[in-house]
Design an enzyme around this catalytic site. Structure first.
Site, short mmCIF file in Angstrom:
data_model
loop_
_atom_site.label_atom_id
_atom_site.label_comp_id
_atom_site.label_asym_id
_atom_site.label_seq_id
_atom_site.Cartn_x
_atom_site.Cartn_y
_atom_site.Cartn_z
N ASP A 1 -5.15 10.88 4.55
CA ASP A 1 -4.28 11.01 3.38
C ASP A 1 -5.03 11.64 2.20
O ASP A 1 -6.25 11.46 2.07
CB ASP A 1 -3.75 9.62 3.00
CG ASP A 1 -2.52 9.71 2.11
OD1 ASP A 1 -1.86 10.77 2.11
OD2 ASP A 1 -2.22 8.73 1.41
N ARG B 1 -2.17 1.03 2.53
CA ARG B 1 -1.02 0.65 3.36
C ARG B 1 -1.11 1.37 4.69
O ARG B 1 -1.91 2.30 4.88
CB ARG B 1 0.29 0.96 2.64
CG ARG B 1 0.42 2.40 2.18
CD ARG B 1 1.80 2.67 1.56
NE ARG B 1 1.85 3.98 0.93
CZ ARG B 1 1.74 4.19 -0.38
NH1 ARG B 1 1.60 3.18 -1.22
NH2 ARG B 1 1.80 5.42 -0.88
N ARG C 1 -0.25 22.68 -2.34
CA ARG C 1 -0.50 21.57 -1.42
C ARG C 1 -0.90 22.07 -0.03
O ARG C 1 -1.74 21.46 0.64
CB ARG C 1 0.76 20.69 -1.32
CG ARG C 1 1.05 19.89 -2.58
CD ARG C 1 2.35 19.09 -2.43
NE ARG C 1 2.28 18.20 -1.27
CZ ARG C 1 1.77 16.97 -1.32
NH1 ARG C 1 1.32 16.47 -2.45
NH2 ARG C 1 1.74 16.23 -0.23
N SER D 1 3.81 11.99 9.97
CA SER D 1 4.62 10.82 10.30
C SER D 1 6.08 11.22 10.45
O SER D 1 6.51 12.25 9.90
CB SER D 1 4.48 9.75 9.21
OG SER D 1 5.28 10.09 8.09
N ARG E 1 -8.32 4.59 6.21
CA ARG E 1 -7.35 5.38 5.45
C ARG E 1 -8.06 5.98 4.25
O ARG E 1 -8.68 5.28 3.46
CB ARG E 1 -6.16 4.54 4.97
CG ARG E 1 -5.15 5.42 4.20
CD ARG E 1 -3.83 4.73 3.87
NE ARG E 1 -2.90 5.71 3.32
CZ ARG E 1 -1.60 5.70 3.50
NH1 ARG E 1 -1.04 4.77 4.23
NH2 ARG E 1 -0.82 6.64 2.96
N LEU F 1 -14.84 12.57 24.46
CA LEU F 1 -14.02 11.97 23.40
C LEU F 1 -12.54 12.18 23.74
O LEU F 1 -12.16 13.26 24.16
CB LEU F 1 -14.33 12.63 22.05
CG LEU F 1 -13.49 12.20 20.85
CD1 LEU F 1 -13.90 10.80 20.38
CD2 LEU F 1 -13.64 13.19 19.68
N HIS G 1 -3.81 20.98 2.95
CA HIS G 1 -3.63 20.74 4.39
C HIS G 1 -4.58 21.61 5.21
O HIS G 1 -5.13 21.16 6.21
CB HIS G 1 -2.17 21.00 4.80
CG HIS G 1 -1.20 20.05 4.16
ND1 HIS G 1 -1.39 18.69 4.13
CD2 HIS G 1 -0.03 20.27 3.50
CE1 HIS G 1 -0.38 18.10 3.48
NE2 HIS G 1 0.46 19.04 3.09
N TRP H 1 -5.68 16.42 -3.42
CA TRP H 1 -6.94 17.18 -3.47
C TRP H 1 -6.66 18.61 -3.95
O TRP H 1 -7.38 19.14 -4.80
CB TRP H 1 -7.57 17.21 -2.08
CG TRP H 1 -8.86 17.96 -1.99
CD1 TRP H 1 -10.12 17.46 -2.17
CD2 TRP H 1 -9.02 19.37 -1.73
NE1 TRP H 1 -11.05 18.46 -2.04
CE2 TRP H 1 -10.40 19.64 -1.77
CE3 TRP H 1 -8.13 20.41 -1.47
CZ2 TRP H 1 -10.92 20.91 -1.54
CZ3 TRP H 1 -8.65 21.69 -1.26
CH2 TRP H 1 -10.03 21.93 -1.29
C1 IPE Z 1 0.83 8.88 5.95
O1 IPE Z 1 0.65 9.46 4.70
C2 IPE Z 1 1.07 9.93 6.98
C3 IPE Z 1 -0.06 10.80 7.28
C4 IPE Z 1 -1.26 10.73 6.77
C5 IPE Z 1 0.21 11.80 8.27
P1 IPE Z 1 1.83 9.60 3.66
O2 IPE Z 1 1.28 10.24 2.46
O3 IPE Z 1 3.02 10.24 4.29
O4 IPE Z 1 2.20 8.07 3.39
P2 IPE Z 1 2.87 7.36 2.14
O5 IPE Z 1 4.16 8.08 1.85
O6 IPE Z 1 1.91 7.48 1.01
O7 IPE Z 1 3.07 5.93 2.57
C1 IPE Z 2 -1.76 13.68 4.20
O1 IPE Z 2 -1.89 14.17 2.92
C2 IPE Z 2 -1.22 14.70 5.16
C3 IPE Z 2 0.18 14.47 5.55
C4 IPE Z 2 0.90 13.43 5.23
C5 IPE Z 2 0.80 15.49 6.35
P1 IPE Z 2 -0.67 14.15 1.90
O2 IPE Z 2 0.11 15.40 2.07
O3 IPE Z 2 0.11 12.89 2.04
O4 IPE Z 2 -1.43 14.18 0.53
P2 IPE Z 2 -1.09 13.34 -0.77
O5 IPE Z 2 -1.05 11.88 -0.37
O6 IPE Z 2 0.24 13.82 -1.26
O7 IPE Z 2 -2.21 13.63 -1.69
MG MG Z 3 -0.02 11.04 1.19
#
Ligand code: IPE
Ligand code: IPE
Ligand code: MG
Length: 253
Positions: free
Chosen positions: A21, A194, A34, A66, A188, A132, A38, A26
């Site tokens: 996450d 969470r 964004r 997710s 995490r 792995l 990624h 970042w």
């Molecule tokens: C969880 O992160 C899913 C992934 C890292 C792929 P999210 O950013 O989607 O989760 P929430 O919304 O903060 O719970």
């Molecule tokens: C996790 O990073 C990657 C995915 C959920 C696909 P986020 O995209 O959730 O990044 P933040 O939490 O918004 O910074």
């Molecule tokens: Mg996130």
């Protein structure tokens, strides 16, 4: 990547699961879109995958998308799907050379055909990897996976559903995935504390490690730190300290 068999003082066989996450934050903190976060996150995946075997990790499950992430703007979802496709195509050779077996968990029926094809090709090419087991969770929901496994286990059991049969069905519910052991260490990044519907069943006795570092900035040293902390913990599985510390066999429910 050095073969982990060269390392003698590290107990092998850990299952580490990571909620990757913080990609978006970042990028935004650097004035970037964004999607750039990624892309950098995908580079971190390569670093972490290559560092894992020497840390005694045999199974690595990474939360990449997710089932709730479909709620994001279409543009971001499209960028992520493109990234999965390019990552899988570009990394397969490297994974193969490093003895990594890649499988993908989650639903496939909602993925575009090119993404599905890239998954199938990567899985087929790396099927013999033994260093792995890398599991990428894409369109993954733990609650959906448990519901599907319960349906499968109930259908084939002819008897009462048990924790053991459900565990087995969770591993085998998707024909492309091999059964994986319970999670030993759940990490995490990104500061949230969470689970966001990730491996809820498999984390029953997982040790939890939360880091404020955003995923694109997470390093092999950070992973090593988390694993070192894991080894300092006392795992009791409901027993007492003096007893042998073995994970319990699943109980009947
Ligand atoms: C969880 O992160 C899913 C992934 C890292 C792929 P999210 O950013 O989607 O989760 P929430 O919304 O903060 O719970
Ligand atoms: C996790 O990073 C990657 C995915 C959920 C696909 P986020 O995209 O959730 O990044 P933040 O939490 O918004 O910074
Ligand atoms: Mg996130």
């Amino acid at each position: 990547m050095r073969p982990s068999t060269l390392i003698t003082n590290i107990p092998p066989g850990l299952h580490v699961a990571i909620i990757m996450d913080g990609n978006g934050r970042w990028a935004v903190a650097r004035g970037l879109p964004r999607a750039a976060g990624h892309r950098r996150g995908a580079e971190t995946v390569r670093t972490i995958v290559e560092a894992s075997p020497d840390l005694g990790i045999r199974t690595l499950t990474l939360y990449a998308f997710s089932s709730d992430n479909w709620r994001r703007p279409e543009r971001e979802v499209r960028a992520l799907m493109r990234l999965f496709r390019t990552y899988l195509r570009a990394e397969t050779k490297r994974l193969l050379a490093n003895g990594v077996r890649l499988t993908v968990i989650g639903r496939r029926d909602r993925l575009e055909i090119p993404v599905r094809s890239a998954i199938e090709a990567a899985e087929a090419a790396t099927a013999d990897g033994t260093t792995l087991h890398l599991r990428l969770a894409i369109d993954y929901s733990s609650r959906d996976a448990i519901a599907a496994a319960a349906t499968l286990a109930a259908g084939s059991a002819g008897g009462p559903l048990t924790a053991q049969s459900l565990s087995a069905a969770l591993g085998g519910a998707d024909a492309a995935d091999a059964p994986a052991p319970d999670v030993d260490l759940l990490i995490r990044t990104g500061g949230e504390r969470r689970l966001s519907d990730f491996l809820l069943w498999e984390c029953a006795y997982a040790e939890l490690w939360f880091s404020d570092i955003m995923w694109p900035a997470f390093s092999a040293a950070d992973l090593a730190g988390a694993v070192a902390d894991f080894h300092s913990r006392e795992r009791r599985f409901g027993g007492l300290v003096a007893q042998p510390v073995e994970a319990p066999a699943a109980r009947a429910v």
